[in-house]
Enzyme design. Structure first.
Site, PDB file in Angstrom:
ATOM      1  N   LYS A 181       0.853  -1.176   0.044  1.00 13.76           N
ATOM      2  CA  LYS A 181      -0.019  -0.083  -0.081  1.00 13.76           C
ATOM      3  C   LYS A 181       1.134   1.259  -0.051  1.00 13.76           C
ATOM      4  O   LYS A 181       1.388   1.458   0.990  1.00 13.76           O
ATOM      5  CB  LYS A 181      -0.832  -0.062   1.350  1.00 13.76           C
ATOM      6  CG  LYS A 181      -2.031   1.205   1.212  1.00 13.76           C
ATOM      7  CD  LYS A 181      -2.535   1.717   2.405  1.00 13.76           C
ATOM      8  CE  LYS A 181      -1.412   2.792   3.048  1.00 13.76           C
ATOM      9  NZ  LYS A 181      -1.291   4.007   2.090  1.00 13.76           N
ATOM     10  N   GLU A 257      10.136   1.195  10.009  1.00 18.44           N
ATOM     11  CA  GLU A 257      11.277   2.116   9.966  1.00 18.44           C
ATOM     12  C   GLU A 257      10.637   3.345  10.227  1.00 18.44           C
ATOM     13  O   GLU A 257       9.668   3.993   9.427  1.00 18.44           O
ATOM     14  CB  GLU A 257      11.830   1.957   8.584  1.00 18.44           C
ATOM     15  CG  GLU A 257      13.169   2.345   8.579  1.00 18.44           C
ATOM     16  CD  GLU A 257      13.328   3.833   8.110  1.00 18.44           C
ATOM     17  OE1 GLU A 257      13.244   4.741   8.874  1.00 18.44           O
ATOM     18  OE2 GLU A 257      13.363   3.904   6.922  1.00 18.44           O
ATOM     19  N   CYS A 291      13.710  10.936   7.069  1.00 19.28           N
ATOM     20  CA  CYS A 291      13.759  10.364   8.425  1.00 19.28           C
ATOM     21  C   CYS A 291      15.086  10.513   8.989  1.00 19.28           C
ATOM     22  O   CYS A 291      15.529  10.241  10.274  1.00 19.28           O
ATOM     23  CB  CYS A 291      13.206   9.057   8.711  1.00 19.28           C
ATOM     24  SG  CYS A 291      13.754   7.850   7.497  1.00 19.28           S
ATOM     25  N   GLU A 389      10.252  15.869  15.044  1.00 20.86           N
ATOM     26  CA  GLU A 389      10.954  15.724  13.915  1.00 20.86           C
ATOM     27  C   GLU A 389      10.489  16.862  12.830  1.00 20.86           C
ATOM     28  O   GLU A 389       9.085  16.859  12.798  1.00 20.86           O
ATOM     29  CB  GLU A 389      10.388  14.398  13.079  1.00 20.86           C
ATOM     30  CG  GLU A 389      11.210  13.975  12.162  1.00 20.86           C
ATOM     31  CD  GLU A 389      10.814  12.486  11.631  1.00 20.86           C
ATOM     32  OE1 GLU A 389       9.885  12.119  12.109  1.00 20.86           O
ATOM     33  OE2 GLU A 389      11.665  11.828  10.801  1.00 20.86           O
TER      34      GLU A 389
HETATM   35  P1  ADP Z   1       4.293  10.643   7.092  1.00 22.18           P
HETATM   36  O1  ADP Z   1       4.259  11.376   8.282  1.00 22.18           O
HETATM   37  O2  ADP Z   1       5.413  10.312   6.419  1.00 22.18           O
HETATM   38  O3  ADP Z   1       3.073  10.958   5.965  1.00 22.18           O
HETATM   39  P2  ADP Z   1       2.460   8.322   7.812  1.00 22.18           P
HETATM   40  O4  ADP Z   1       3.025   7.487   8.921  1.00 22.18           O
HETATM   41  O5  ADP Z   1       1.407   9.298   8.121  1.00 22.18           O
HETATM   42  O6  ADP Z   1       3.945   9.210   7.639  1.00 22.18           O
HETATM   43  O7  ADP Z   1       2.444   7.692   6.552  1.00 22.18           O
HETATM   44  C1  ADP Z   1       2.933   6.591   6.159  1.00 22.18           C
HETATM   45  C2  ADP Z   1       2.317   5.461   5.449  1.00 22.18           C
HETATM   46  O8  ADP Z   1       1.114   5.004   6.235  1.00 22.18           O
HETATM   47  C3  ADP Z   1       1.378   6.084   4.228  1.00 22.18           C
HETATM   48  O9  ADP Z   1       1.353   5.234   3.283  1.00 22.18           O
HETATM   49  C4  ADP Z   1      -0.030   6.133   4.940  1.00 22.18           C
HETATM   50  O10 ADP Z   1      -0.996   6.193   3.892  1.00 22.18           O
HETATM   51  C5  ADP Z   1      -0.035   5.062   5.964  1.00 22.18           C
HETATM   52  N1  ADP Z   1      -1.030   5.184   6.877  1.00 22.18           N
HETATM   53  C6  ADP Z   1      -1.306   6.379   7.671  1.00 22.18           C
HETATM   54  N2  ADP Z   1      -2.208   6.008   8.481  1.00 22.18           N
HETATM   55  C7  ADP Z   1      -2.269   4.653   8.540  1.00 22.18           C
HETATM   56  C8  ADP Z   1      -3.080   3.891   9.441  1.00 22.18           C
HETATM   57  N3  ADP Z   1      -3.936   4.063  10.485  1.00 22.18           N
HETATM   58  N4  ADP Z   1      -2.949   2.432   9.069  1.00 22.18           N
HETATM   59  C9  ADP Z   1      -2.298   2.184   8.178  1.00 22.18           C
HETATM   60  N5  ADP Z   1      -1.478   2.874   7.178  1.00 22.18           N
HETATM   61  C10 ADP Z   1      -1.544   3.959   7.425  1.00 22.18           C
END
Ligand code: ADP
Length: 487
Positions: A181, A257, A291, A389
């Site tokens: 995903k 990560e 990161c 961050e």
């Molecule tokens: P960033 O701060 O880098 O945007 P996120 O952790 O929000 O980091 O996003 C990283 C990935 O996690 C993306 O693919 C996002 O769609 C996904 N994501 C965000 N929330 C969820 C969740 N509750 N469950 C699964 N995937 C998620």
């Protein structure tokens, strides 16, 4: 809109069982170019049922893929690597348009990402087990490594291509199949990789992509589904914690990560010019949105003023703008929320006494997603910017007196991903390297990302490693055979 040599790389549907398909709901969601803010694609918006289907297909494909020898899997991966290099410019264009980073950086990411495929194509045939001398005569103990099974991978927008190859290459080398995903902000790079995976001969169902804007729904299905035996995630610590909790009920193998709060320490015996060049790269790459970007710069008092002066001069020399234009070194941030978060951190620091040496605001009109490269001095541990961050092009430069003090400050965080320091004294280098609580340490160097070394963090920065001879272990289980060979 986008002039690609191979327009077939631009795909807007999900990739399930070797085919690009619509979401069962037929819903779509837009992808936006962060520089122009134009809608560049309408992607299939998959849900839990599409995710379930692709997991089933991945499970079917597992039987075939895991039966291939490591050598055979390696050859197919090698073809995928070759195709990524052959189409590198197109892949980089797609990446810049959906993500914003300057084209040369995007090209660098494509080559970097491909290097993981090359590395694990080679490692596929080296998934060695062990022979252990038995506890009694006539007893053989053998340890074999087997693929863990179907892998679910959730990847972020800051490296839309390399974060996929870094997970998929070792998974496929080990004999696993994957459902990915990608971030809703950057799904096009993922799909372009799928086109090439197909062309390379990766069988249907081995590599699947679920495009969606409903990440929590898809993530929950991935975690709850018993067929998924491994979850590999790159993203924020907050989401990593949710996924780790959600994976508890099915006791999945998990690699995370997550975020970082990298210290960048410059001791008085450092080569200042080299340190400034390192700070530029490590702070402003991808507009500060990685990161492992330096988050806190600590400079020893005797060279503080000289360092800040040179660093400010270098950061004023950047070319800001559209990542597709020649010479641009800093592009837009990914979305409005990201810029707002940086503005909040800078405002908080200013209220608490920080001084802006350069930058300190949005670039261009008020609407732009570009934040000017910024340097802050007179900063301290009470500011939010110390613990959070930044994920933007803002460099707070702290002053320190002693080695002991700076190690204390550097370790004063829940994160533990990357740390950097500059200095020449070898005894000090060993001392500091041992005491810094981080998974990766750059010493007079900031380019720590390479397929041949283990990438990953400790504390709340994650679990597991990507790349190197260790990376493939994350996708394998050990099985031990205890064999009595007596008559
Ligand atoms: P960033 O701060 O880098 O945007 P996120 O952790 O929000 O980091 O996003 C990283 C990935 O996690 C993306 O693919 C996002 O769609 C996904 N994501 C965000 N929330 C969820 C969740 N509750 N469950 C699964 N995937 C998620």
């Amino acid at each position: 809109m986008m002039d690609l040599k191979n327009s077939a790389l631009f795909q807007q549907q999900a990739f399930i069982n070797g085919e690009f398909v619509d979401a069962t709901s037929m819903e779509t969601f837009p992808v936006i170019n962060p520089f122009s803010k134009e809608v560049i694609a309408q992607m299939a918006n998959c849900g839990a049922s599409d995710t379930k289907t692709s997991i089933e297909k991945a499970q079917e494909a597992l039987i075939v893929w895991s039966s291939f020898t490591g050598t055979k899997r390696g050859k197919i991966l090698r073809r995928w690597f070759d195709l990524q290099l052959e189409h590198a410019k197109d892949l980089a264009k797609i990446l810049t348009i959906e993500q914003g980073k300057p084209f040369p950086e995007a090209l660098g990411e494509i080559k970097y990402g491909a290097s993981y495929v090359e590395w694990f194509a080679e490692e596929a045939r080296r998934a060695y087990g062990d022979y252990i001398p038995g506890p009694q005569n006539n007893r053989h103990i053998i340890v074999m490594k087997q693929p863990v099974g179907v892998v679910a991978a959730i990847t972020p927008w800051n490296f839309p291509s390399a974060m996929i190859t870094r997970k998929v290459a070792p998974a496929l080398a080990a004999g696993c199949t994957v459902v990915i995903k990608p971030s809703e902000l950057t799904p096009l790079s993922a799909n372009a990789l799928a086109v090439l995976a197909n062309e390379a001969g990766i069988p249907p169902g081995v590599f699947n992509i679920i495009t969606t804007k409903d990440a929590p729904e898809v993530g929950l299905e991935m975690c709850n589904n018993k067929t998924v035996r491994k979850l590999s995630f790159t993203g924020s610590t907050a989401v990593g914690k949710i996924l780790l909790k959600q994976s508890a009920d099915t006791v999945k193998k998990v690699s995370l990560e997550l975020g970082g709060n990298a210290p960048f320490i410059v001791f008085e015996d450092a080569d200042i010019d080299k340190a400034v060049a390192g700070a530029m790269q490590s702070k402003f790459r991808n507009a500060g949105q990685t990161c492992i970007c330096s988050n806190r710069l600590f400079v020893q008092e005797g060279i503080y003023d000289a360092f800040v002066k040179k660093f400010a001069e270098a950061s004023k020399n950047q070319t800001i703008g559209n990542g597709l234009e020649r010479g641009v070194t800093i592009g837009p941030m990914i979305e409005e929320k990201a810029v707002a978060s940086v503005e909040m951190l800078v405002a908080d620091a200013q209220e608490k006494g920080a001084e802006i040496v350069t930058g300190g605001s949005r670039y261009g009109d008020g609407d732009s997603l570009i934040y000017s490269p910024t340097i802050l001095t007179n900063v301290n541990e009470n500011m939010k910017i110390f613990g959070e961050e930044i994920f933007g092009p803002v460099a707070p430069v702290y002053k320190f007196k002693t080695e002991e003090e700076v190690i204390g400050l550097a370790n004063d965080t829940d994160y533990g991903l990357a740390a950097y320091f500059y200095g020449k004294d070898h005894a000090k280098i060993w001392r500091v390297a041992e005491k810094l609580e981080y998974g990766m340490i750059g010493i007079n160097a900031i380019d720590i990302g390479t397929a041949i070394a283990p990438f990953g963090g400790i504390k709340e920065s994650g679990i597991g490693r990507e790349g190197s001879k260790y990376g493939i272990e994350e996708f394998m289980e050990m099985k031990y055979l205890s064999w009595d060979v007596s008559e």
